[in-house]
Write a protein that holds these residues in place. Sequence first.
Motif, short mmCIF file in Angstrom:
data_model
loop_
_atom_site.label_atom_id
_atom_site.label_comp_id
_atom_site.label_asym_id
_atom_site.label_seq_id
_atom_site.Cartn_x
_atom_site.Cartn_y
_atom_site.Cartn_z
N SER A 238 37.86 -39.28 -16.87
CA SER A 238 38.15 -40.22 -17.96
C SER A 238 38.19 -39.45 -19.27
N GLY A 239 38.70 -40.13 -20.27
CA GLY A 239 38.75 -39.54 -21.61
C GLY A 239 39.66 -40.43 -22.40
N PRO A 240 39.42 -40.55 -23.71
CA PRO A 240 40.28 -41.43 -24.49
C PRO A 240 41.73 -40.96 -24.45
N GLY B 72 43.87 -35.38 -24.10
CA GLY B 72 44.55 -34.26 -23.43
C GLY B 72 44.25 -34.20 -21.95
N LYS B 73 43.74 -35.30 -21.39
CA LYS B 73 43.34 -35.23 -19.97
C LYS B 73 44.53 -35.03 -19.04
N ASP B 74 45.68 -35.59 -19.38
CA ASP B 74 46.86 -35.41 -18.51
C ASP B 74 47.27 -33.93 -18.47
N ILE C 236 47.47 -42.12 -7.46
CA ILE C 236 48.48 -42.74 -8.32
C ILE C 236 48.05 -44.19 -8.58
N SER C 237 47.80 -44.51 -9.85
CA SER C 237 47.36 -45.86 -10.19
C SER C 237 48.52 -46.84 -10.20
N THR C 238 48.20 -48.09 -9.93
CA THR C 238 49.19 -49.16 -10.06
C THR C 238 48.91 -49.86 -11.38
N GLU D 206 54.95 -40.99 -10.21
CA GLU D 206 54.41 -39.66 -10.53
C GLU D 206 52.92 -39.77 -10.86
N LYS D 207 52.62 -40.50 -11.94
CA LYS D 207 51.21 -40.75 -12.28
C LYS D 207 50.88 -42.21 -11.98
N TYR D 208 51.86 -43.05 -12.21
CA TYR D 208 51.68 -44.50 -12.04
C TYR D 208 52.77 -45.12 -11.17
N LEU E 132 40.63 -50.44 -5.17
CA LEU E 132 39.25 -49.96 -5.17
C LEU E 132 38.55 -50.49 -6.42
N GLU E 133 39.28 -50.46 -7.53
CA GLU E 133 38.80 -51.00 -8.81
C GLU E 133 40.02 -51.32 -9.64
N TYR E 134 39.82 -52.18 -10.66
CA TYR E 134 40.90 -52.42 -11.61
C TYR E 134 40.32 -52.89 -12.92
N TYR F 209 47.12 -54.51 -16.85
CA TYR F 209 46.29 -54.16 -15.70
C TYR F 209 46.49 -52.71 -15.29
N TYR F 210 45.38 -52.07 -14.91
CA TYR F 210 45.40 -50.71 -14.35
C TYR F 210 44.49 -50.74 -13.13
N GLY F 211 44.96 -50.24 -11.98
CA GLY F 211 44.11 -50.28 -10.79
C GLY F 211 44.30 -49.08 -9.88
N VAL G 192 40.68 -39.45 -9.35
CA VAL G 192 41.17 -40.70 -9.92
C VAL G 192 40.98 -40.61 -11.43
N GLU G 193 42.03 -40.97 -12.17
CA GLU G 193 41.93 -40.95 -13.61
C GLU G 193 41.82 -42.39 -14.07
N VAL G 194 40.65 -42.77 -14.55
CA VAL G 194 40.41 -44.17 -14.90
C VAL G 194 39.71 -44.28 -16.26
N ASP G 195 39.67 -45.49 -16.81
CA ASP G 195 38.95 -45.67 -18.07
C ASP G 195 37.44 -45.80 -17.77
N VAL G 196 36.64 -45.99 -18.83
CA VAL G 196 35.19 -46.00 -18.64
C VAL G 196 34.71 -47.15 -17.75
N ASN G 197 35.43 -48.27 -17.79
CA ASN G 197 35.04 -49.39 -16.91
C ASN G 197 35.29 -49.04 -15.45
N GLY G 198 36.45 -48.40 -15.22
CA GLY G 198 36.78 -47.96 -13.86
C GLY G 198 35.72 -46.99 -13.36
N HIS G 199 35.26 -46.09 -14.25
CA HIS G 199 34.22 -45.13 -13.88
C HIS G 199 32.95 -45.85 -13.44
N LYS H 28 44.68 -49.82 -31.82
CA LYS H 28 43.88 -50.33 -30.71
C LYS H 28 43.36 -49.18 -29.85
N ARG H 29 44.19 -48.17 -29.67
CA ARG H 29 43.78 -47.02 -28.86
C ARG H 29 42.65 -46.25 -29.56
N MET H 30 42.71 -46.21 -30.91
CA MET H 30 41.62 -45.55 -31.66
C MET H 30 40.31 -46.31 -31.48
P1 5GP Z 1 47.64 -45.01 -20.63
O1 5GP Z 1 48.26 -46.34 -20.94
O2 5GP Z 1 47.38 -44.21 -21.89
O3 5GP Z 1 48.42 -44.24 -19.61
O4 5GP Z 1 46.21 -45.28 -19.98
C1 5GP Z 1 45.27 -46.12 -20.62
C2 5GP Z 1 43.90 -45.98 -19.96
O5 5GP Z 1 43.94 -46.48 -18.62
C3 5GP Z 1 43.41 -44.54 -19.85
O6 5GP Z 1 42.05 -44.52 -20.28
C4 5GP Z 1 43.51 -44.23 -18.38
O7 5GP Z 1 42.53 -43.29 -17.96
C5 5GP Z 1 43.21 -45.59 -17.80
N1 5GP Z 1 43.66 -45.75 -16.40
C6 5GP Z 1 44.72 -45.19 -15.78
N2 5GP Z 1 44.78 -45.58 -14.49
C7 5GP Z 1 43.71 -46.39 -14.29
C8 5GP Z 1 43.20 -47.09 -13.15
O8 5GP Z 1 43.74 -47.04 -12.05
N3 5GP Z 1 42.08 -47.84 -13.34
C9 5GP Z 1 41.44 -47.92 -14.54
N4 5GP Z 1 40.32 -48.65 -14.60
N5 5GP Z 1 41.89 -47.27 -15.63
C10 5GP Z 1 43.00 -46.51 -15.50
#
Ligand code: 5GP
Length: 202
Positions: free
Chosen positions: A10-12, A16-18, A35-37, A50-52, A70-72, A79-81, A99-106, A146-148
């Motif tokens: 995770s990281g805001p 530079g996490k990507d 790959i997140s949906t 690719e990433k999503y 697994l989580e969303y 929505y991110y899941g 898995v690259e997720v936000d802090v809630n996903g973590h 909002k991102r800030m």
């Molecule tokens: P962005 O819109 O900048 O690509 O991503 C916004 C946020 O969603 C980032 O913090 C990213 O890590 C998070 N994110 C990406 N995929 C997922 C996911 O599958 N689950 C969750 N909970 N967050 C995700």
Amino acid sequence: MSKGRLLIVSGPSGSGKDTILKKAFERLDGVKFSISTITRPMRPGEVEGEKYNFVSVECFEEMIKKGQLLEYNNYIGNYYGTPKAPVEKVIKEGGEIIVEVDVNGHRNIKNMIDSAVSIFIMPPSFEVLKQRLSGRGTDPDEVINKRMESALAEIACAKEYDYIVVNDNLEEAVDDFINIVKSDRLCIERQNYLVDEVLKKC
Ligand code: 5GP
């Protein structure tokens, strides 16, 4: 067989996490990426799959109903899941998946899988983060603000992670990231099988 590992990154937005992940994947063998949906509109330059995977809200809600995630989370209105099946497959086969997720996903993943190892990518300062977000030129001001706000809230959760990588110098950050993944491969939890194999041969 080595024990599989789920790695959470995770990281805001703008940390530079990507870029760190992309460079680390070039130097790490066999690590898979989940790959997140998501339901957010595609940004210029993004490629489906690719990433999503980009889907409609209806489709995402159907996946929730069917228990396929697994989580969303809902992040700034979208929505991110994390699809469950690919993660389960890699872990079962003794592999590693990031898995690259936000802090809630973590938090959600750690509550379910406490052996997961988590890494927080930290920007060197808030000013640098702001410059990076405004410089990207892909989002309107309202979204940048909002991102800030989200970034501040996310940084406040960094203490919950197992590791922090500060992305001040990119090459050093990539090295730090790779060192974490490689050290984790050597931990006893994942190498118990080796001891048993040696003992069996004695
Ligand atoms: P962005 O819109 O900048 O690509 O991503 C916004 C946020 O969603 C980032 O913090 C990213 O890590 C998070 N994110 C990406 N995929 C997922 C996911 O599958 N689950 C969750 N909970 N967050 C995700």
